[in-house]
Write an enzyme that holds these catalytic residues in place. Structure first.
Site, PDB file in Angstrom:
ATOM      1  N   ARG A   3       0.858  -1.205   0.180  1.00  0.00           N
ATOM      2  CA  ARG A   3       0.716   0.177  -0.340  1.00  0.00           C
ATOM      3  C   ARG A   3       0.962   1.534   0.216  1.00  0.00           C
ATOM      4  O   ARG A   3       1.957   1.550  -0.307  1.00  0.00           O
ATOM      5  CB  ARG A   3      -0.960  -0.227   1.047  1.00  0.00           C
ATOM      6  CG  ARG A   3      -1.756   1.153   1.804  1.00  0.00           C
ATOM      7  CD  ARG A   3      -2.159   1.390   2.835  1.00  0.00           C
ATOM      8  NE  ARG A   3      -3.425   2.044   3.009  1.00  0.00           N
ATOM      9  CZ  ARG A   3      -3.115   3.302   4.319  1.00  0.00           C
ATOM     10  NH1 ARG A   3      -2.950   1.824   5.207  1.00  0.00           N
ATOM     11  NH2 ARG A   3      -3.861   3.929   4.467  1.00  0.00           N
ATOM     12  N   ARG A   7       5.046   6.708   0.105  1.00  0.00           N
ATOM     13  CA  ARG A   7       5.574   7.526   0.526  1.00  0.00           C
ATOM     14  C   ARG A   7       6.177   7.915   1.371  1.00  0.00           C
ATOM     15  O   ARG A   7       7.441   8.453   1.883  1.00  0.00           O
ATOM     16  CB  ARG A   7       4.097   7.927   1.297  1.00  0.00           C
ATOM     17  CG  ARG A   7       2.910   7.966   0.604  1.00  0.00           C
ATOM     18  CD  ARG A   7       1.803   8.562   1.394  1.00  0.00           C
ATOM     19  NE  ARG A   7       1.683   7.660   2.120  1.00  0.00           N
ATOM     20  CZ  ARG A   7       0.440   7.658   3.434  1.00  0.00           C
ATOM     21  NH1 ARG A   7      -0.216   8.738   3.510  1.00  0.00           N
ATOM     22  NH2 ARG A   7      -0.097   6.543   3.939  1.00  0.00           N
ATOM     23  N   ARG A  16       5.816  13.026  -6.563  1.00  0.00           N
ATOM     24  CA  ARG A  16       4.994  13.077  -6.584  1.00  0.00           C
ATOM     25  C   ARG A  16       4.731  15.162  -6.599  1.00  0.00           C
ATOM     26  O   ARG A  16       3.405  15.262  -7.234  1.00  0.00           O
ATOM     27  CB  ARG A  16       4.621  13.061  -5.067  1.00  0.00           C
ATOM     28  CG  ARG A  16       3.226  13.215  -4.538  1.00  0.00           C
ATOM     29  CD  ARG A  16       2.673  12.449  -3.507  1.00  0.00           C
ATOM     30  NE  ARG A  16       4.150  12.971  -2.526  1.00  0.00           N
ATOM     31  CZ  ARG A  16       3.753  12.715  -0.775  1.00  0.00           C
ATOM     32  NH1 ARG A  16       2.970  11.824  -1.097  1.00  0.00           N
ATOM     33  NH2 ARG A  16       4.009  12.719   0.021  1.00  0.00           N
ATOM     34  N   ASP A  53      -4.288   2.237  -6.948  1.00  0.00           N
ATOM     35  CA  ASP A  53      -5.471   1.707  -5.848  1.00  0.00           C
ATOM     36  C   ASP A  53      -6.267   1.442  -5.458  1.00  0.00           C
ATOM     37  O   ASP A  53      -6.956   0.790  -6.425  1.00  0.00           O
ATOM     38  CB  ASP A  53      -5.643   3.929  -5.037  1.00  0.00           C
ATOM     39  CG  ASP A  53      -6.119   3.669  -4.129  1.00  0.00           C
ATOM     40  OD1 ASP A  53      -5.150   3.691  -3.073  1.00  0.00           O
ATOM     41  OD2 ASP A  53      -7.650   3.925  -3.190  1.00  0.00           O
ATOM     42  N   TYR A 130     -16.665   3.403   0.574  1.00  0.00           N
ATOM     43  CA  TYR A 130     -15.900   4.455   0.330  1.00  0.00           C
ATOM     44  C   TYR A 130     -16.917   5.241  -0.952  1.00  0.00           C
ATOM     45  O   TYR A 130     -17.256   6.131  -0.321  1.00  0.00           O
ATOM     46  CB  TYR A 130     -15.128   4.710  -0.674  1.00  0.00           C
ATOM     47  CG  TYR A 130     -13.412   4.415   0.413  1.00  0.00           C
ATOM     48  CD1 TYR A 130     -13.006   5.136   1.052  1.00  0.00           C
ATOM     49  CD2 TYR A 130     -12.554   3.079   0.421  1.00  0.00           C
ATOM     50  CE1 TYR A 130     -11.785   6.034   1.032  1.00  0.00           C
ATOM     51  CE2 TYR A 130     -11.287   3.094   0.693  1.00  0.00           C
ATOM     52  CZ  TYR A 130     -11.131   4.327   1.827  1.00  0.00           C
ATOM     53  OH  TYR A 130      -9.431   4.515   2.287  1.00  0.00           O
TER      54      TYR A 130
HETATM   55  O1  CP3 Z   1       3.020   0.088  -2.559  1.00  0.00           O
HETATM   56  C1  CP3 Z   1       2.060   0.885  -2.890  1.00  0.00           C
HETATM   57  O2  CP3 Z   1       2.946   1.463  -3.251  1.00  0.00           O
HETATM   58  C2  CP3 Z   1       1.018  -0.630  -3.120  1.00  0.00           C
HETATM   59  C3  CP3 Z   1      -0.555   0.740  -3.665  1.00  0.00           C
HETATM   60  C4  CP3 Z   1      -1.304   0.894  -3.338  1.00  0.00           C
HETATM   61  C5  CP3 Z   1      -2.197   2.111  -3.005  1.00  0.00           C
HETATM   62  N1  CP3 Z   1      -3.313   1.437  -2.166  1.00  0.00           N
HETATM   63  C6  CP3 Z   1      -1.307   2.778  -3.091  1.00  0.00           C
HETATM   64  C7  CP3 Z   1      -1.243   4.781  -3.062  1.00  0.00           C
HETATM   65  C8  CP3 Z   1      -2.306   0.069  -2.978  1.00  0.00           C
HETATM   66  C9  CP3 Z   1      -2.144  -1.519  -2.565  1.00  0.00           C
HETATM   67  C10 CP3 Z   1      -3.021   0.699  -1.725  1.00  0.00           C
HETATM   68  C11 CP3 Z   1      -4.368   0.399  -1.078  1.00  0.00           C
HETATM   69  C12 CP3 Z   1      -5.547   0.715  -0.609  1.00  0.00           C
HETATM   70  N2  CP3 Z   1      -6.021   2.553  -1.033  1.00  0.00           N
HETATM   71  C13 CP3 Z   1      -6.575   0.516   0.813  1.00  0.00           C
HETATM   72  C14 CP3 Z   1      -6.070  -0.860   1.012  1.00  0.00           C
HETATM   73  C15 CP3 Z   1      -5.193  -1.025   1.902  1.00  0.00           C
HETATM   74  C16 CP3 Z   1      -5.270  -0.655   3.283  1.00  0.00           C
HETATM   75  O3  CP3 Z   1      -4.649  -0.132   4.061  1.00  0.00           O
HETATM   76  O4  CP3 Z   1      -6.310  -1.607   3.511  1.00  0.00           O
HETATM   77  C17 CP3 Z   1      -7.140   1.123   0.984  1.00  0.00           C
HETATM   78  C18 CP3 Z   1      -7.931   1.236   2.426  1.00  0.00           C
HETATM   79  C19 CP3 Z   1      -7.164   2.802   0.324  1.00  0.00           C
HETATM   80  C20 CP3 Z   1      -7.593   3.875   0.688  1.00  0.00           C
HETATM   81  C21 CP3 Z   1      -6.648   4.842   0.297  1.00  0.00           C
HETATM   82  N3  CP3 Z   1      -5.916   5.467  -0.818  1.00  0.00           N
HETATM   83  C22 CP3 Z   1      -5.818   5.560   1.330  1.00  0.00           C
HETATM   84  C23 CP3 Z   1      -6.586   4.798   3.423  1.00  0.00           C
HETATM   85  C24 CP3 Z   1      -5.044   6.282   1.423  1.00  0.00           C
HETATM   86  C25 CP3 Z   1      -4.437   7.187   2.442  1.00  0.00           C
HETATM   87  C26 CP3 Z   1      -4.703   8.383   2.313  1.00  0.00           C
HETATM   88  C27 CP3 Z   1      -3.447   9.254   3.706  1.00  0.00           C
HETATM   89  O5  CP3 Z   1      -2.223  10.011   2.497  1.00  0.00           O
HETATM   90  O6  CP3 Z   1      -3.021   8.732   4.411  1.00  0.00           O
HETATM   91  C28 CP3 Z   1      -5.048   6.553   0.008  1.00  0.00           C
HETATM   92  C29 CP3 Z   1      -3.547   7.481  -1.301  1.00  0.00           C
HETATM   93  C30 CP3 Z   1      -3.315   6.128  -1.283  1.00  0.00           C
HETATM   94  N4  CP3 Z   1      -2.966   5.519  -2.138  1.00  0.00           N
HETATM   95  C31 CP3 Z   1      -1.434   6.586  -1.088  1.00  0.00           C
HETATM   96  C32 CP3 Z   1      -0.652   5.937  -2.266  1.00  0.00           C
HETATM   97  C33 CP3 Z   1       0.682   5.732  -2.082  1.00  0.00           C
HETATM   98  C34 CP3 Z   1      -1.074   7.748  -0.489  1.00  0.00           C
HETATM   99  C35 CP3 Z   1      -0.698   9.016  -1.724  1.00  0.00           C
HETATM  100  C36 CP3 Z   1      -0.117   9.705  -2.030  1.00  0.00           C
HETATM  101  O7  CP3 Z   1       0.291  10.977  -1.415  1.00  0.00           O
HETATM  102  O8  CP3 Z   1       0.990   9.816  -2.862  1.00  0.00           O
END
Ligand code: CP3
Length: 329
Positions: A3, A7, A16, A53, A130
């Site tokens: 996930r 970052r 980014r 995502d 969501y």
């Molecule tokens: O490791 C990887 O590169 C995998 C990529 C990945 C992302 N999201 C990229 C992302 C994966 C596997 C996910 C899954 C995901 N997204 C889940 C399931 C995993 C878990 O945590 O239980 C969920 C619930 C989401 C929804 C989501 N998207 C959340 C809760 C967030 C974070 C918000 C925050 O910044 O705190 C995102 C955004 C996100 N998805 C980011 C990344 C790298 C961060 C955004 C950024 O800053 O680039």
């Protein structure tokens, strides 16, 4: 390491700045390929996860979304009525997600047989959370309100999502994913009896459909805060259960039965500890899991402020675990 894995890496944060929108970073193939490969180049893990995502397929169903920095997915017109559920389209991934095919094909070509390419999808309950709430939630009061007053609309939404997710998972496998991990991140917010009504049947519906056409692709199920529903997760049809750190590894393996494979389960916070502590926890987890049917991993995504050198140390230690276990027996 899953996930938000990006970052904590400087290389990702730099990129980014150049591509400020998450949808750009994850939907322009060259950028998403580069981000997916950053941890592979730094650490040579046994698995490389697609940068994307869980909400990425939603626009293809007619649910528009964006991903806000620090907040996560935002859906401006949340799904709350029968008419909105009726209006959802079925997913045509070739048409709405062409970039996924390009990214996965390129990843397979790049890592070859040196690593495994993982695809992933969100589970119906978590995507519905969501879609209905419109954003991440601490209480899930809107979707629970729907579930506990007039569940018919919600069940229709969950069924439609399950069918779309199965189509999407198959498309990822056909495009090069060798394992699929399904994230039911928010299903741990349900009581066990509600998990059996709103989460489990739809996890089963996805996994059953994927197994019908792709019986040999391993399927992993992750639920956050899953200690109270582990045995139920075991009935989902997944081949591998991802464990978080709220459960002891020895006890989890007993509860799931020896045939069930597991992944996990270090507290991501361990990576803020000393080297000695990180090493001891890795070895302890491996000892407790036994030497079969275990993928060493964190119990959830790596935390954003994790020192990059500690992530590197995690991988170095994991790769030397056999020798270290002999020394520290
Ligand atoms: O490791 C990887 O590169 C995998 C990529 C990945 C992302 N999201 C990229 C992302 C994966 C596997 C996910 C899954 C995901 N997204 C889940 C399931 C995993 C878990 O945590 O239980 C969920 C619930 C989401 C929804 C989501 N998207 C959340 C809760 C967030 C974070 C918000 C925050 O910044 O705190 C995102 C955004 C996100 N998805 C980011 C990344 C790298 C961060 C955004 C950024 O800053 O680039």
């Amino acid at each position: 390491m899953m996930r938000q894995a990006g970052r904590y890496m400087k290389a990702y944060r730099d990129l980014r700045e150049k591509y400020p929108s998450f949808r750009q970073r994850s939907e322009i193939p060259e950028v998403a390929i580069e981000v997916s490969l950053q941890p592979w180049r730094s650490f040579q893990p046994d698995g490389v996860i697609l940068f994307s995502d869980i909400v990425t397929p939603l626009p293809g169903l007619g649910i528009d979304m964006d991903i806000a920095e620090g907040k996560g997915p935002i859906i401006d017109r949340p799904i709350r009525t029968q008419a909105q559920v009726d209006a959802l389209r079925s997913l045509d991934p070739v048409e709405s997600l062409p970039f996924i095919r390009e990214i996965l094909q390129a990843l397979r070509q790049e890592v070859g047989d040196r690593s495994t390419v993982l695809g992933f999808v969100g589970a119906p309950w978590t995507l519905a959370a969501y879609a209905v709430e419109g954003k991440g939630s601490k209480t899930y009061s809107v979707i629970k309100g729907m579930a506990f007053s007039d569940p018919t609309i919600l069940h229709q939404l969950l069924a439609k999502l399950a069918d779309a997710i199965a189509v999407y998972a198959r498309y990822q496998i056909d495009s090069g994913a060798q394992v699929i991990q399904m994230f039911d991140s928010w299903a741990g917010q349900l009581s066990p009896q509600d998990y059996e009504t709103f989460a489990l049947p739809y996890q089963q519906r996805v996994f059953r459909q994927v197994k019908q056409t792709h019986p040999d692709t391993p399927l992993i199920l992750l639920v956050s805060g899953s200690a109270g529903v582990l045995e139920r997760m075991g009935r989902s049809g997944a081949d591998i259960i991802s464990l978080d750190w709220t459960v002891d590894m020895t006890e989890a393996r007993q509860r799931l039965g020896r045939q069930m494979k597991v992944q996990g389960n270090l507290d991501p916070g361990v990576l803020f500890g000393s080297r000695e502590f990180i090493r001891d926890r890795i070895l302890d987890t491996i000892r407790k899991a036994g030497n079969q049917g275990h993928i060493l991993n964190l119990g959830h995504g790596i935390l954003p402020d994790t020192p990059e050198e500690n992530a590197a140390f995690f991988f170095e230690t994991a790769k030397q675990a056999d020798q270290l276990l002999a020394v520290h027996a």
